[in-house]
Design a protein around this motif. Sequence first.
Motif, short mmCIF file in Angstrom:
data_model
loop_
_atom_site.label_atom_id
_atom_site.label_comp_id
_atom_site.label_asym_id
_atom_site.label_seq_id
_atom_site.Cartn_x
_atom_site.Cartn_y
_atom_site.Cartn_z
N UNK A 135 32.33 44.20 -13.32
CA UNK A 135 31.11 44.48 -13.10
C UNK A 135 30.41 44.67 -14.34
N UNK A 136 30.80 44.61 -15.35
CA UNK A 136 29.80 44.60 -16.68
C UNK A 136 30.65 43.83 -17.64
N UNK A 137 30.98 42.67 -17.28
CA UNK A 137 31.77 41.66 -18.38
C UNK A 137 31.38 41.66 -19.79
N UNK A 138 29.92 42.08 -20.22
CA UNK A 138 29.55 42.09 -21.52
C UNK A 138 30.29 43.07 -22.19
N UNK A 139 30.72 44.12 -21.45
CA UNK A 139 31.60 45.22 -22.14
C UNK A 139 33.26 44.83 -22.26
N UNK A 140 33.59 43.72 -21.56
CA UNK A 140 35.12 43.35 -21.84
C UNK A 140 35.05 42.32 -22.68
N UNK A 141 34.06 41.51 -23.11
CA UNK A 141 34.07 40.49 -23.85
C UNK A 141 34.29 40.57 -25.25
N UNK A 142 34.78 39.86 -26.15
CA UNK A 142 34.66 40.19 -27.62
C UNK A 142 33.52 39.64 -28.14
N UNK A 143 32.99 39.87 -29.34
CA UNK A 143 31.75 39.45 -29.85
C UNK A 143 31.61 37.90 -29.91
N UNK A 144 32.72 37.18 -30.31
CA UNK A 144 32.76 35.63 -30.37
C UNK A 144 32.33 35.15 -28.90
N UNK A 145 33.24 35.65 -27.83
CA UNK A 145 32.93 35.27 -26.48
C UNK A 145 31.38 35.39 -25.87
N UNK A 146 30.80 36.69 -26.33
CA UNK A 146 29.45 36.98 -26.12
C UNK A 146 28.59 35.79 -26.79
#
Length: 172
Positions: A104-115
């Motif tokens: 639902x909030x993928x930006x919170x699940x990804x590490x900084x490199x993936x962001x």
Amino acid sequence: KVLIDVPRSDLAEELAQSETKIQVLQDTLQQVLDRREEERQSRQLLQLYLEALKTEDSILSKVAEPEAAPRKEMDVVDTGTSSTDTSATTALSNQVLAALKEKPAPELCLDSQDLELVLKEDAAALASALGWDKQRAGALQEACDQELSKRLKQVQTLHSLRSTSKGKKTHP
């Protein structure tokens, strides 16, 4: 929280205590809530610090790697296989794409490199890879940008704290 929000006179009457004792009780409860929030923020900041250290270490180890790895990637790109359509569509891994679709909030699940990878991605290519419209993909990129900015600010705060604490250690 509820006990803190109740008017002092009402709580004093209900508990058959003086307003002074109720004020002390409410002040103590507020201090406990404040301490818990500070602890939560400290844990979050420490977690970001540890992530930053891991990222720093991985960057340093990649720099120290021999030149063989980039050549291998070049060979894969230069092969001209029939799957160039999918590789040109997105550079994101299947795992990242799955997280983007399912969470639902993928930006919170990804590490900084993936962001960062999500932000570098073309909005149309991202929308195509996720099966979304371009507007939804753009909103996702905006959310990722905001989360990454927040993390970078926290890392800067950590670096500032680190340099401040180093300065204190050197002074007797």
